[in-house]
Design an enzyme around this catalytic site. Structure first.
Site, PDB file in Angstrom:
ATOM      1  N   ARG A 175       0.872  -1.181   0.000  1.00 24.72           N
ATOM      2  CA  ARG A 175       0.000   0.000   0.000  1.00 24.72           C
ATOM      3  C   ARG A 175       0.906   1.228   0.000  1.00 24.72           C
ATOM      4  O   ARG A 175       1.491   1.580   1.022  1.00 24.72           O
ATOM      5  CB  ARG A 175      -0.867  -0.042   1.269  1.00 24.72           C
ATOM      6  N   HIS A 181      -3.474   4.344   4.913  1.00 24.80           N
ATOM      7  CA  HIS A 181      -4.601   3.421   5.078  1.00 24.80           C
ATOM      8  C   HIS A 181      -5.893   4.082   4.616  1.00 24.80           C
ATOM      9  O   HIS A 181      -6.695   3.496   3.912  1.00 24.80           O
ATOM     10  CB  HIS A 181      -4.736   2.991   6.541  1.00 24.80           C
ATOM     11  N   TYR A 204       4.427   5.461  11.340  1.00 24.91           N
ATOM     12  CA  TYR A 204       4.762   4.055  11.610  1.00 24.91           C
ATOM     13  C   TYR A 204       5.678   3.385  10.583  1.00 24.91           C
ATOM     14  O   TYR A 204       6.081   2.259  10.768  1.00 24.91           O
ATOM     15  CB  TYR A 204       3.488   3.219  11.794  1.00 24.91           C
TER      16      TYR A 204
END
Lengths: 323, 324
Positions: B230, B234, B243
């Site tokens: 990805r 998100h 992160y």
């Protein structure tokens, strides 16, 4: 007309619907070869074959989740969750998907799924085998919630539930499974109608499932003292037949709601509120509730003290009469 | 499996390029306040388009919330798709049966069971159809996905579990989802599992076509783990810099599925022409989306039941009076 137990009446209803609609399926844990732990599906696999009546793995969420998929593919699933206390693993599928799918697809995907759940206590069962989960379902928009009180009601309501275009949670009162009654196999049921099971003038007892019979016993006992109690069997909690309940209590002026589930946020609270909203001026006393206590369903040795009994019901009746 | 013809490669490229561009547009629309939220899929076009391209009309696709590429291949009108993210209707406004493409499913993993049930029903109807269900590596941790695979194995349901392992479930890496390779889980359920390069559209198509064909022929389920990444957040509410490091993302940019397919097609005139085509289609989409009627409050009472119970009808009437 035949004398049938509730187990036999439900079995007949399933048999009838399996015969009439080749898209109807019956599945769940132990419903095939064994015929269900209560024998409600006895002989169905023999008659209709393993394609239409089949055992599943022991997984409640998958039973309901696969029922949703089968319904999307044009089948009419009737699935069994073996006991009330084991219906919770499937609760996410019921709330998140079963209840919402018609809406999420703008009415294009109806889910005519019936979930049969043997419910309630009074048979000396072990832990998780005596619960009354109706409130969880009644609080979830998109579901219908049906709770028959005996063989005749069970037969008619199960047939109506299976034919209904919406998902139906069908709560079978275990403690009434072996009660016999005349069942008219030709009579078609309808969801959403309460029934006056006993006429009376002094107060109305409102119940569903196994508590309907308990209320009738209480009414018989009260009649010996000259108190005539009307007893109303809700039959369906969603939709709730508020008109029949209100008309009865408007006549008697007093009401006691009786259920096995705990008091707090139990469905009796909903009925009490509806009566207050609709016929406040006709009430001669507050609506009282006789229910299970606000505790986890207790062990078998003490369940009789938990379940509403004649003494508790009649005491509540006396209170509304004396108010 | 027959290999894809040159014109099919070009069709795949068009679909992937359109998917990428709409994805970017949707993020922009969210930044402009026109969408409430959007989960971008950039980087996963080969996995989505390649697998969906292997579907036949009679097959049924069950998406999660990030499968716009599959929606595009299935012919779903993107206005009806994106209006879910515009906040007009949960699940989307398209007709699931017109495209055999299920409603947008945001409850992670729960739709895997619907695919299995649909596949069981298709098998009862005589076979020749297959379901495919899309979810990510995070969903494999959900109990429903386990139950779905177990049911599928036992009933030999014609279903393909298509896992896009995009490495991250919001901020949690795949290593925190499972201690075992995802594709090997299939072995425990008694059906084949394979791991493929999810950014190679030809590999994705070939593997999915074979799995679907086996399912249609009564050969049971398959688990496909498509390794991908990805590249974006998100969702538009997420900040991946909290992160993961840019150094982790860069190598995946080199594996961009669009660049890889363009290199295979090796026709600059064609790719340039596609860029223009796509721009025009996205302009049209944007116009149609922004001019589509907004949801009316009364609509929320629709489709709860076949016939609304009296209490619900009364509530609808009450709202109608408030708004009149």
């Amino acid at each position: 007309m035949a004398q049938l137990t509730l187990v036999q009446a439900l079995n007949e209803a399933l048999r009838h619907e399996l015969r009439e609609d080749p898209r109807t399926l019956v599945f769940g844990e132990d419903v095939g070869r064994l015929g269900g732990v209560f024998r409600v599906t006895d002989g169905l696999q023999e008659e209709f074959g393993e394609r239409r009546v089949f055992d599943t793995p022991l997984a409640e969420s998958a039973i309901v989740g696969s029922a949703i998929g089968l319904a999307l593919a044009g089948w009419r699933p009737v699935c069994e969750i073996q006991f009330d206390g084991f219906s919770y693993p499937a609760l996410d599928q019921v709330i998140t998907n079963l209840a919402k799918y018609r809406g999420r697809t703008r009415g294009r995907a109806a889910l005519p799924v019936t979930i049969r759940i043997p419910s309630g206590g009074g048979i000396g069962g072990p832990e998780h085998h005596g619960e009354s989960p109706e409130t969880y379902y009644a609080h979830t928009a998109g579901l219908k919630v049906v709770a028959p009180s005996g063989p005749a009601e069970g037969y008619q309501l199960l047939r109506a539930a299976i034919r209904d275009p919406d998902p139906v949670i069908f709560l079978e009162p275990k403690s009434r499974y072996w009660t016999k009654e005349e069942v008219d196999a030709a009579a078609a049921g309808r969801l959403g109608q309460a029934r006056i099971v006993r006429e009376g003038t002094h107060a109305t007892l409102i119940a569903w499932g196994a508590m309907t019979a308990r209320c009738l016993q209480a009414a018989e006992a009260a009649a010996e003292d000259g108190v005539e109690l009307e007893v109303v069997d809700c039959r369906s909690l969603v939709p709730l037949d508020v008109d029949t309940l209100s008309a009865s209590v408007r006549k008697t002026g007093r009401a006691v709601v009786v259920h096995e589930a705990p008091l707090t946020a139990g469905f009796g609270a909903e009925i009490s509120a509806r009566l207050m909203e609709t016929i406040f001026r006709d009430l001669k006393a507050p609506v009282l509730r006789v229910t299970g206590y606000d505790i986890p369903y207790p062990a078998a040795a003490v369940e009789a003290a938990y379940l509403p009994d004649l003494d508790r019901i009649l005491t509540a009746v006396q209170k509304v009469l004396d108010y | 499996m027959p290999s894809l013809r040159p014109d099919q490669l070009k069709e795949l490229y068009r679909l992937m390029a359109f998917t990428r561009r709409v994805d970017q547009e949707a993020v922009a629309l969210q930044r402009q306040g026109e969408l409430t939220a959007f989960p971008p899929l950039t980087g996963q076009e080969a996995a989505q388009v390649g697998s969906a391209y292997a579907l036949q009309r009679q097959d049924f696709a069950f998406p999660s919330y990030r499968e716009m590429g599959v929606a595009i291949v299935r012919g779903v009108d993107l206005v009806e798709y994106l209006r879910a993210y515009r906040g007009d209707w949960n699940g989307g406004l398209y007709d699931l049966y017109a495209h055999n493409f299920g409603p947008i499913a945001s409850s992670v993993g729960s739709h895997a069971l619907h695919a299995v049930g649909w596949a069981m029903g298709a098998a009862l109807d005589g076979g020749g159809k297959a379901a495919i269900v899309y979810f990510g590596e995070g969903a494999t941790s959900e109990g429903d996905v386990h139950e779905a695979m177990n049911f599928a194995g036992i009933f030999r349901a014609p279903v393909v579990f298509f896992v896009q392992n995009n490495q991250w479930a919001i901020s949690v890496p795949v290593a925190r989802q499972t201690a075992a390779p995802i594709h090997r889980k299939a072995e425990a359920y008694g059906f084949p599992g394979l791991r493929i390069d999810g950014n190679d559209v030809l590999a994705v198509h070939a593997a999915t076509a074979e799995a679907l064909e086996r399912a249609r022929a009564g050969g049971g389920p398959t688990l496909i783990e498509a390794l991908t990444y990805r590249l974006g957040a998100h969702s538009t509410a997420d900040d991946p810099t909290r992160y993961r490091q840019a150094a982790e993302v860069e190598p995946w940019r080199a594996q961009d599925p669009l660049l890889r397919l363009a290199a295979q097609i090796d026709d600059e005139d064609f790719t340039r022409q596609v860029v223009e085509e796509v721009e025009e289609r996205v302009r049209d989409l944007r116009t149609r989306l922004l001019s589509a009627p907004r949801a009316e409050p009364e609509e929320m009472f629709e489709f709860v039941y076949a016939e609304p119970p009296a209490t619900l009808a009364a509530q609808r009437e009450e709202l109608r009076q408030w708004h009149s």
